[in-house]
Motif scaffolding. Sequence first.
Motif, PDB file in Angstrom:
ATOM      1  N   MET A   1       0.828  -1.205   0.000  1.00 35.75           N
ATOM      2  CA  MET A   1       0.000   0.000   0.000  1.00 35.75           C
ATOM      3  C   MET A   1       0.865   1.258   0.000  1.00 35.75           C
ATOM      4  N   ILE A   2       1.963   1.225   0.757  1.00 31.37           N
ATOM      5  CA  ILE A   2       2.882   2.369   0.791  1.00 31.37           C
ATOM      6  C   ILE A   2       3.543   2.547  -0.577  1.00 31.37           C
ATOM      7  N   ALA A   3       3.961   1.427  -1.188  1.00 37.23           N
ATOM      8  CA  ALA A   3       4.568   1.493  -2.519  1.00 37.23           C
ATOM      9  C   ALA A   3       3.591   2.100  -3.531  1.00 37.23           C
ATOM     10  N   MET A   4       2.304   1.692  -3.465  1.00 38.86           N
ATOM     11  CA  MET A   4       1.295   2.238  -4.375  1.00 38.86           C
ATOM     12  C   MET A   4       1.110   3.741  -4.143  1.00 38.86           C
ATOM     13  N   ALA A   5       1.078   4.124  -2.865  1.00 36.49           N
ATOM     14  CA  ALA A   5       0.863   5.540  -2.541  1.00 36.49           C
ATOM     15  C   ALA A   5       2.030   6.404  -3.013  1.00 36.49           C
ATOM     16  N   LEU A   6       3.248   5.853  -2.976  1.00 38.88           N
ATOM     17  CA  LEU A   6       4.434   6.632  -3.312  1.00 38.88           C
ATOM     18  C   LEU A   6       4.873   6.463  -4.756  1.00 38.88           C
ATOM     19  N   ALA A   7       4.104   5.695  -5.535  1.00 43.32           N
ATOM     20  CA  ALA A   7       4.494   5.414  -6.915  1.00 43.32           C
ATOM     21  C   ALA A   7       4.726   6.695  -7.715  1.00 43.32           C
ATOM     22  N   CYS A   8       3.908   7.713  -7.491  1.00 43.83           N
ATOM     23  CA  CYS A   8       4.008   8.959  -8.265  1.00 43.83           C
ATOM     24  C   CYS A   8       4.705  10.079  -7.495  1.00 43.83           C
ATOM     25  N   ARG A   9       5.387   9.712  -6.412  1.00 47.53           N
ATOM     26  CA  ARG A   9       6.133  10.689  -5.589  1.00 47.53           C
ATOM     27  C   ARG A   9       5.265  11.895  -5.221  1.00 47.53           C
ATOM     28  N   PRO A  10       4.221  11.669  -4.425  1.00 49.15           N
ATOM     29  CA  PRO A  10       3.299  12.764  -4.081  1.00 49.15           C
ATOM     30  C   PRO A  10       3.949  13.793  -3.157  1.00 49.15           C
ATOM     31  N   ASP A  11       3.358  14.982  -3.136  1.00 52.78           N
ATOM     32  CA  ASP A  11       3.811  16.020  -2.198  1.00 52.78           C
ATOM     33  C   ASP A  11       3.257  15.771  -0.803  1.00 52.78           C
ATOM     34  N   LEU A  12       2.066  15.139  -0.729  1.00 58.35           N
ATOM     35  CA  LEU A  12       1.404  14.895   0.556  1.00 58.35           C
ATOM     36  C   LEU A  12       0.942  13.447   0.630  1.00 58.35           C
ATOM     37  N   LEU A  13       1.285  12.771   1.724  1.00 63.23           N
ATOM     38  CA  LEU A  13       0.824  11.412   1.985  1.00 63.23           C
ATOM     39  C   LEU A  13      -0.124  11.447   3.177  1.00 63.23           C
ATOM     40  N   ILE A  14      -1.356  10.973   2.976  1.00 61.29           N
ATOM     41  CA  ILE A  14      -2.320  10.852   4.074  1.00 61.29           C
ATOM     42  C   ILE A  14      -2.305   9.402   4.532  1.00 61.29           C
ATOM     43  N   ALA A  15      -1.912   9.156   5.765  1.00 59.29           N
ATOM     44  CA  ALA A  15      -1.819   7.795   6.305  1.00 59.29           C
ATOM     45  C   ALA A  15      -2.891   7.617   7.375  1.00 59.29           C
ATOM     46  N   ASP A  16      -3.938   6.856   7.043  1.00 58.93           N
ATOM     47  CA  ASP A  16      -5.080   6.677   7.946  1.00 58.93           C
ATOM     48  C   ASP A  16      -4.892   5.388   8.743  1.00 58.93           C
ATOM     49  N   GLU A  17      -4.492   5.522   9.998  1.00 58.63           N
ATOM     50  CA  GLU A  17      -4.253   4.367  10.886  1.00 58.63           C
ATOM     51  C   GLU A  17      -3.402   3.309  10.178  1.00 58.63           C
ATOM     52  N   PRO A  18      -2.188   3.653   9.720  1.00 60.92           N
ATOM     53  CA  PRO A  18      -1.440   2.733   8.856  1.00 60.92           C
ATOM     54  C   PRO A  18      -0.879   1.507   9.560  1.00 60.92           C
ATOM     55  N   THR A  19      -0.859   1.503  10.902  1.00 61.34           N
ATOM     56  CA  THR A  19      -0.232   0.380  11.607  1.00 61.34           C
ATOM     57  C   THR A  19      -1.131  -0.252  12.661  1.00 61.34           C
ATOM     58  N   THR A  20      -2.426   0.082  12.670  1.00 62.80           N
ATOM     59  CA  THR A  20      -3.313  -0.385  13.730  1.00 62.80           C
ATOM     60  C   THR A  20      -3.334  -1.906  13.852  1.00 62.80           C
TER      61      THR A  20
END
Length: 542
Positions: free
Chosen positions: A168-187
Amino acid sequence: MNNLLTIDKLSLSFQGTQPEGGETEVLHEICLQIRQGETHALVGESGSGKSVTALSILRLLEDISRVRTSGRILFHDQDILTMDRDTLRELRGNRIAMIFQEPMTSLNPVYTIGNQLIEPLMLHQHMQRNEARERAIALLKRTGIQQPEYRIDSYPHQLSGGQRQRVMIAMALACRPDLLIADEPTTALDVTIQDQILELIKDLQEEFHMAVLLITHDLPMVRKIADSVSIMHQGRIVEQGTLDKIFSAPEDPYTIHLLDSMPKSIREPRAGGSPLVTMRDVRCEFVLSSGWDGFFKRKKTVIRAVDGVDLEVRQGTTLGIVGESGSGKSTLGMCLLRLTPCGGQIWYHGTDEDNILLSGLSSGQMRPLRRELQVVFQDPFSSLSPRMSVEQIIAEGLSVHNIGRNRAERRKIVEQALMEVELDPDMADRFPHEFSGGQRQRIAIARAIVLKPRLLILDEPTSALDMTIQAQIIGLLGRLQDRYGMTYIFITHDLRVVRALADNLAVMHRGKIVEQGPAAEIFRNPKKEYTRTLFRAAFHEM
């Protein structure tokens, strides 16, 4: 430095589907700012509005609900709330990306992870498929996936929870975003995997100079990673400030209440009474089939989930069993309850001082003892039947064990059990979906204690709950134990909770117990390196 994201007086209401339905306002004039490269934590209990705020930034609620918003959400000084659909589509996943709480429900089960990684690269970065595949493999490697060239063709169910979250992190960072919103990423992850995921997010944040909006109720995690904090309560931000200010000098009563809810104390062990359960050389193996070995012969792999465990549990005490996911904690509990086949010896010391060899009993012989050996599972929503009322759920065990002469008498016993767990007896006629997570867990505890068991096995009973609800459940369990002298086996990967509850501690790793003894002694001076690694991940101050 200019703000990357500015939320200015954001209010949001859900509109009823019926003409007379009216509106329900869930966000009230939310204001916060995030600078480039900064980590801002949005903290609060379930229902406080954290996730709704996060979803509002990308206007994801519009696709599934009728909502009305006011205020502004400025990203690079452009108001997201006034963007047309094409501009918004270009923004989503490309310049602002999001990691959701439960990766298994966020990843499509019918596509490989490679297909799901390649899609945003082709859509937003306009890459050819071969180029996108190479980039996807590199992303998987960067996020710590072993053998990414093989894993890229795996399906989500073939990966562990930690691996799925890395995807999921790899997918979120695929396009090198300026802002990452992480909603309870380790619960849903255990402490060592949680620590790895947080370190990964921090490393990638520095590499890409990316801002992070962290949505969580986990205050220890906030302390590890955040630069600034906003505290939410009932759709409002009640306090904001730097990490040091919020944790060292909180001003709002709700913030103080949240911080006070964190388990801090180490319980001094009680000696307890005579042994209640004794385990000797308990073993449990699972045989998995994978692929073919020659003609018509399946390859088989033997997994030793529990490998030669010796344990003793004394009457009236709490034994904490801790370890990472897959260490064998829950399997050991199921072995004790005879819910999974196992080898070795499990002795139960009954009320008449007879020593009963549980591992030698048939299902019929085991049935009368189940009244004395009860369990509370991790997820109360999946362990409570949605088709049964609370009265039917709690009274089911009474009927099975012939307790109570008729329904009216059993109803009185059910109402008493609800009062024991500090719920209104009038709730007996409701159904599980009508309750919050904390209330459902209280119902699960009521179902177990209504039979007045001698031993209660608690399998991750607080992992899905907010910090304040956790504190309430811990207090409730302590009061019930003092009142009835029950014995607990508390299975968890939450070391802060078990530190406040356990008299004795057993640390499991790969099916074996690597360290055991009085909990206070182990927490103050762990002897094994694996135990120290667990503690470092859980207690940032150690």
